[in-house]
Design an enzyme around this catalytic site. Structure first.
Site, PDB file in Angstrom:
ATOM      1  N   GLU A 150      20.704  -1.665  -1.691  1.00  0.00           N
ATOM      2  CA  GLU A 150      20.054  -1.509  -0.390  1.00  0.00           C
ATOM      3  C   GLU A 150      21.120  -1.137   0.628  1.00  0.00           C
ATOM      4  O   GLU A 150      22.201  -1.736   0.662  1.00  0.00           O
ATOM      5  CB  GLU A 150      19.357  -2.812   0.001  1.00  0.00           C
ATOM      6  CG  GLU A 150      19.021  -2.989   1.467  1.00  0.00           C
ATOM      7  CD  GLU A 150      18.088  -1.925   2.012  1.00  0.00           C
ATOM      8  OE1 GLU A 150      18.257  -1.539   3.189  1.00  0.00           O
ATOM      9  OE2 GLU A 150      17.187  -1.473   1.268  1.00  0.00           O
ATOM     10  N   TYR A 184      -5.956  -8.707  13.323  1.00  0.00           N
ATOM     11  CA  TYR A 184      -6.264  -9.756  12.343  1.00  0.00           C
ATOM     12  C   TYR A 184      -5.159 -10.811  12.376  1.00  0.00           C
ATOM     13  O   TYR A 184      -4.028 -10.538  12.771  1.00  0.00           O
ATOM     14  CB  TYR A 184      -6.426  -9.194  10.929  1.00  0.00           C
ATOM     15  CG  TYR A 184      -5.304  -8.311  10.443  1.00  0.00           C
ATOM     16  CD1 TYR A 184      -4.135  -8.835   9.888  1.00  0.00           C
ATOM     17  CD2 TYR A 184      -5.421  -6.918  10.509  1.00  0.00           C
ATOM     18  CE1 TYR A 184      -3.124  -8.009   9.424  1.00  0.00           C
ATOM     19  CE2 TYR A 184      -4.404  -6.087  10.050  1.00  0.00           C
ATOM     20  CZ  TYR A 184      -3.261  -6.641   9.503  1.00  0.00           C
ATOM     21  OH  TYR A 184      -2.258  -5.825   9.045  1.00  0.00           O
ATOM     22  N   ARG A 206       4.275  -8.673   7.110  1.00  0.00           N
ATOM     23  CA  ARG A 206       5.101  -7.871   6.206  1.00  0.00           C
ATOM     24  C   ARG A 206       6.354  -8.631   5.767  1.00  0.00           C
ATOM     25  O   ARG A 206       6.769  -8.549   4.609  1.00  0.00           O
ATOM     26  CB  ARG A 206       5.495  -6.566   6.910  1.00  0.00           C
ATOM     27  CG  ARG A 206       6.071  -5.510   5.998  1.00  0.00           C
ATOM     28  CD  ARG A 206       6.356  -4.211   6.740  1.00  0.00           C
ATOM     29  NE  ARG A 206       6.629  -3.142   5.788  1.00  0.00           N
ATOM     30  CZ  ARG A 206       5.724  -2.289   5.338  1.00  0.00           C
ATOM     31  NH1 ARG A 206       4.470  -2.379   5.753  1.00  0.00           N
ATOM     32  NH2 ARG A 206       6.049  -1.357   4.464  1.00  0.00           N
ATOM     33  N   ASP A 238       6.781   5.029  -1.092  1.00  0.00           N
ATOM     34  CA  ASP A 238       6.779   6.069  -0.068  1.00  0.00           C
ATOM     35  C   ASP A 238       7.673   7.248  -0.429  1.00  0.00           C
ATOM     36  O   ASP A 238       7.483   8.349   0.084  1.00  0.00           O
ATOM     37  CB  ASP A 238       7.220   5.499   1.274  1.00  0.00           C
ATOM     38  CG  ASP A 238       6.108   4.753   1.987  1.00  0.00           C
ATOM     39  OD1 ASP A 238       4.955   4.831   1.526  1.00  0.00           O
ATOM     40  OD2 ASP A 238       6.392   4.088   2.997  1.00  0.00           O
TER      41      ASP A 238
END
Length: 408
Positions: free
Chosen positions: A37, A226, A112, A303
């Site tokens: 990463e 939400y 998330r 993605d």
């Protein structure tokens, strides 16, 4: 999953949701994984995520559904409202027998960062996964024996049997392999964030207490609301099309435009707008589907393979499906290129269909005038148990029967 006779060393590039899920799925099949990463610390930005039953199924297969459910909310309804009139257009019952008879896994909404944390913890606990931060991939060289990754920070090269490129929307590896330019900007922008429900009063407090997913659809704009994190936070996303988009400028999709676009909204939407976070402006991009995900010993995922607009709430869901399919392919094949081909063949058509339909649903959501009136009339005829139109999205294709693994 069966343990392969000759475990591979798989490098995963990208430590987001897709990359962590891919690393976990691969390690659970018995392979050794090194995930790199570029950030100095693992983390995830953003706000809420909707996890349809296809995502819950994937999380279950990855062994992290219980951890995710510990902080997630299970909404009772998915509701579309008219953002101008404030009238309910249609809804789906997400807890009734029609839902549970059709879908084996729950519809969840979560922050998330909570989903990312659950996947990260599972990777940290798995002995087959090595995590490295501060590694920015600049080059991937491959031959018939493996792939060598070079890093901008000057770290020693990493050699692996194969590489999974899960480095996101602006994937460097995709550009090196496919060379299809930058993602396509939709001219829409999102302002998003989550606020403590304890700060909410009146109508907003009642909405949060209902635990429903609310989608307020209007002309060239919409608002989604939400609760997340056990109901302690309320997620809000305001989306609108900018009249001032310019590809060579960042001076568009401003707060002033946000206020202007939502000026004609009903009181419920106008009440919510001041509480929408303004520090997370995100232009919305996607790409047209591509046929080639596999490049020798390198494969695209999430993605990097199929970026999509968020109107079906399937971006993370499809990345999780990718990860499970990748793990299953690697668990039944000894050659990584063969496994990558099997994974891509299983996922390509479905991901492309979700990509293109996400665009279409965005167009439906943002209709104006008579188009919006006809949309509302059509959707109002549907009952809360009418899942036929969405069930294909929420139901992943079954895994093919595995080919036998040759004896060593």
């Amino acid at each position: 999953m069966p343990v392969p006779p000759s475990p591979l060393h798989i490098a995963v590039v990208g430590g987001g949701i897709g990359g962590l899920a891919a690393a976990l799925a691969t390690a659970r099949t018995g392979h050794r994984v090194t995930l790199v990463e570029r950030a100095e610390r693992f983390g995830e930005i953003g706000a809420g995520l909707q996890l349809a039953p296809n995502a819950s199924l994937a999380l279950d297969e990855l062994g992290v559904l219980t951890a995710v459910r510990s902080t997630a909310v299970t909404p009772p309804r998915l509701v579309m409202m008219d953002a101008l009139t404030g009238d309910e257009v249609t809804s789906l019952d997400l807890r009734g027998s029609a839902y549970t008879d059709r879908f084996a896994h729950p519809y969840l909404v979560t922050h998330r960062t909570d989903l990312h944390a659950a996947l990260l913890a599972a990777c940290q606990e798995h002995p087959g996964v090595t995590l490295r931060t501060g590694h920015t991939v600049t080059e991937a060289e491959q031959d018939g024996t493996g792939v060598r990754l070079r890093f901008a920070e000057g770290h020693p090269r990493l050699t692996a049997d194969a590489v999974v490129a899960a480095d996101g929307l602006h994937s460097r590896l995709r550009q090196a392999l496919v060379g299809d330019g930058e993602p396509v900007c939709s001219r829409y922008v999102a302002f998003r964030g989550a606020l403590p429900t304890a700060r909410m009063t009146g109508r907003m407090s009642r909405l949060a207490a209902s635990e429903a997913v609310m989608v307020w659809a209007g002309p060239r704009m919409h608002l989604v609301q939400y609760p997340v994190r056990r109901g302690e936070l309320y997620n809000q996303v305001a989306v609108f099309e900018s009249d001032h988009y310019a590809p060579d400028s960042d001076d568009w999709g401003t707060e002033a435009e946000l206020e202007e676009r939502f000026a004609g909204a009903c009181d419920a939407v106008r009440d919510a707008l001041p509480l929408v976070s303004r520090d997370r402006r995100r232009p919305l991009y996607d790409r047209a589907p591509i046929d080639t995900w596999v490049h020798g010993r390198v494969v695209l995922l999430g993605d990097a393979a199929h970026p999509m607009l968020q109107y079906l709430a399937q971006g993370a869901c499809q990345a999780l499906e990718d990860a499970v399919a990748l793990g299953e392919a690697l668990g039944h094949r000894t050659d990584p290129a063969d496994a990558f081909t099997a994974y891509a063949d299983r996922r390509r058509e479905r991901a492309a269909r979700v990509q293109t339909n996400a665009r279409r649903f965005g167009e439906i959501c943002h209709l104006e005038g008579m188009g919006a009136t006809l949309r509302n009339m059509l959707l109002a005829s549907r009952g809360p148990e009418a899942f036929d139109d969405i069930s294909w999205v929420w139901t992943p294709a079954p895994a093919p029967l595995p080919a036998p693994v040759p004896a060593p």
